[in-house]
Every structure is written in structure tokens, then in C-alpha cells.
Scaffold this active site. Sequence first.
Site, mmCIF file in Angstrom:
data_model
loop_
_atom_site.group_PDB
_atom_site.id
_atom_site.type_symbol
_atom_site.label_atom_id
_atom_site.label_comp_id
_atom_site.label_asym_id
_atom_site.label_seq_id
_atom_site.Cartn_x
_atom_site.Cartn_y
_atom_site.Cartn_z
ATOM 1 C CB SER A 1 -0.947 -0.006 1.200
ATOM 2 O OG SER A 1 -0.240 -0.175 2.403
ATOM 3 C CG HIS B 1 -3.530 -1.025 -2.258
ATOM 4 N ND1 HIS B 1 -3.976 0.283 -2.267
ATOM 5 C CD2 HIS B 1 -3.388 -1.362 -0.955
ATOM 6 C CE1 HIS B 1 -4.082 0.716 -1.024
ATOM 7 N NE2 HIS B 1 -3.727 -0.257 -0.206
ATOM 8 C CE LYS C 1 -7.486 -0.150 0.315
ATOM 9 N NZ LYS C 1 -7.399 1.068 1.135
HETATM 10 N N1 PMP Z 1 -5.390 -3.935 3.260
HETATM 11 C C1 PMP Z 1 -4.628 -2.974 2.722
HETATM 12 C C2 PMP Z 1 -3.343 -3.356 2.065
HETATM 13 C C3 PMP Z 1 -5.039 -1.636 2.792
HETATM 14 O O1 PMP Z 1 -4.272 -0.671 2.276
HETATM 15 C C4 PMP Z 1 -6.258 -1.320 3.425
HETATM 16 C C5 PMP Z 1 -6.797 0.087 3.498
HETATM 17 N N2 PMP Z 1 -5.898 1.069 3.786
HETATM 18 C C6 PMP Z 1 -7.002 -2.359 3.972
HETATM 19 C C7 PMP Z 1 -6.552 -3.657 3.866
HETATM 20 C C8 PMP Z 1 -8.290 -2.095 4.681
HETATM 21 O O2 PMP Z 1 -9.342 -2.042 3.777
HETATM 22 P P1 PMP Z 1 -10.641 -1.196 4.094
HETATM 23 O O3 PMP Z 1 -10.288 0.234 3.786
HETATM 24 O O4 PMP Z 1 -11.701 -1.757 3.239
HETATM 25 O O5 PMP Z 1 -10.928 -1.368 5.558
#
Ligand code: PMP
Length: 391
Positions: free
Chosen positions: A176, A204, A235
Site C-alpha cells: 500500500s 490495492h 478502493k
Molecule cells: N489492506 C490494505 C493493504 C489496505 O491498504 C487497506 C486500506 N488502507 C485495507 C486492507 C483495509 O481495507 P478497508 O479500507 O476496506 O478497511
Amino acid sequence: MERELAEWAELAQERSLKGAEPVPGKPGWLLRGGKPLLDLSSNDYLGLSRHPDIAEAMRQALLTGGAGAGASRLMTGNREIFAELEGALADWQQCEASLVVANGYMANVGVVSSLVGRGDAVFSDRLNHASLTDGIALSRAAHYRYRHNDVAHLAWLLEKNRHARRKLIVTDTIFSMDGDRAPLAALADLKRRYGAMLMVDEAHSGGLYGGSGEGLCRQLGIHGEVDAHVGTFGKAFGVYGAYVSGSRTLIRYLMNKMRPFMYSTAMPPSVAAGAMAALTLVRGAEGSRRRGHVHAASLSFRGMLSAAGFQVGGGDSPIVPIVVGDNETALRFAAALEDEGIAAVAIRPPTVPAGHARIRFSLSAAHADDELAEAARSIDNAGRTAGIERR
Ligand code: PMP
């Protein structure tokens, strides 16, 4: 208590919430203090968050199904739309079953803590998302962090712990904060060799990779090796919520074991309807067109920043980081970017390792080519103002 209050007061200075309202008629922009800024910090990769089909599906579901489900799915909160969405997800992923979960954070915490427990071992990339790390802590399994994308280090840890009761390898597919890829084929290989389970977080990459946006594992043809696949609707899908995909047995097991699923109110049916509409777009021609656009834009944006001398990190994803090192420099760069009309957040520890503060740009299919070319010039100016080192 005085010491605690002092600690709270100190941390309270660290981050604050800044306004970010949508600009009518201009997807990919936000309004802050009345000023329009090009939003280069959102994860709305396909620019679907304001798609009329999604809004209409949500509106209809809201009018017929009401605002909230009123209970967890195991009580009386289950609705037809959840089963419909889960069927479509399984079909899209070419797997036996899927489960819709409130969001990616809860999915990761819930899946990891359901797959392993005391006496088991989890092997997790050092740069994995916080929700995976939190799931491991909650599971009480032994936690072995391998150096980022270091397959040899992972193999060494697996060898050393080959007698652990159950072994789980877990990784983000696209990281991320760095935008680079996990070595998925090598991880699948090690999983087989050591009889481990493999869990991937496609937060992502879901919607962005694979012929129909199924994710990076599908694109690389290793989806058959993945035991638990988590993706989010927050996302590339532009909505909210998340899913887990895998075997029918895994999904039935999670329904009976995964506490964030069992003990939490079901997702609002309108959100599931929005995710369903987004999935239709992601799988179809519109999704392909938007994927093509954002990947081409990422390539040219990286090229423009490199040509300006910036040290651009990451791989070929829409996440484009410039690592500047210390926190003050990152904050100075972010402020200069905002003066230039660009919203791009300074990412600091503990989100990234100490000394690796950065600006993380993320691109969207909502951005036009000329907007990104203009943005690259503004970033060049901001870099000069903030005294960012170049090659
Ligand atoms: N996994 C990763 C790699 C993320 O970047 C994020 C969100 N920042 C999440 C899980 C969490 O997902 P959500 O925003 O749907 O809670």
C-alpha cells in the site's frame, strides 16, 4: 494519570483531520478550505466512486431495503443482495464461494485470527498492512516477519519453524505505501514446499489486475494456490466493504468462526447493492477501459517524475511514492504541494518505517492526461520550494 495526559497531548499534535469535500462535476478533485485540489491521495483507482450506475443502485436499495440491516447476518440481518453479491464474486474469482464483510480491515483481522491460533506460526511480510499485523496479534500465533519481499529470508524462517502445527504465509499483493508487488509465484512455491496456507490481501490490486479485474493472483495464474483471498470494495470499486474468496469449506468455516463477521451488524444492503453495481462495471468493458487508462497514466506519471529527477519508488502500480526520509521534509513537501493545488499526504511512521517518510501519490482513472501533466509540473515546483533532493 498526569503522565498519560501528557503522552496523549503529545500524540494529539501528530495528525489532524482535514476537510476533503467533492467538487461538483469534477471527479478526481477535492475542495479544502474552499480551494479545489487535484486529489492524488485517494484509492479510487478506477474513478468509480461517483459513477451514476452505482449511485442509482444504492438509491434504489435504500428506498426498498431501508438504511440498515438491523442485525448481524447470522441473526435476522441477512438479505438477498448479500447472497447475490457473493455468488457474483465467486463467479468472478472462479472459486467456490465468497463472503461479504464490513470492510477490509475487519476481513483481515477476522480471517487471520480464524485461520491460526496458539501453537501455529504466521509468516508475514514486514510491510504488510496494519490490519494483517493486528489479526496476527489477535490470533496468538507466533509471528515471524520476513524482510520485505525477501523470499530467502522467508524460506529460512519456514525451515526453522517447519514443525509448527499450522503455518500461514500472508502478504499484500501490491504494497500500500510502496506500490511494488509481492513475489507471488515464489510464495506459492514455498507454500507448497512447506505445507503452509497462503493468504493474500488484494486491497490495492483487486479491480486493477487480471482480464476482468480479478486481481494480481489471477493475472499471474497462481489463484489456485491461494487459500484465502481478501479484497476490498473501498478502493478500485469506489464503494465500501470487502470480501473473502476461497473454497466452500473455508467460507462456511469463516461464517462460524470469524468474530468480526459473527458479532457485527450486517453491511447496509444499499452498500452491497453499490458493490454489486461496481462489480458489474469492473468486470465489463467500462472496467477494462478504466484499467487501461489508469495503468497508462501511472506509467507516464512515473516517467515525468523520474525525468524531473525525483527518486520514484514502487513498481508499475498506480501507487507512486517519493521517499524523502525525515518527517519534516515530507510535511514541508506536502504543504508545498497543497500550495500548488495538489492534495498528496505526507506518510510518516508508524505507517512506514522510521526514516522512510514519503509522499505517496495514487492515480485514478478519473484523472485526465493533461491534469497529470500539469500535476507533474506542479510537483516539480513544490519539490524546489521544499528543497527535495533529486538524482
Ligand atoms: N489492506 C490494505 C493493504 C489496505 O491498504 C487497506 C486500506 N488502507 C485495507 C486492507 C483495509 O481495507 P478497508 O479500507 O476496506 O478497511
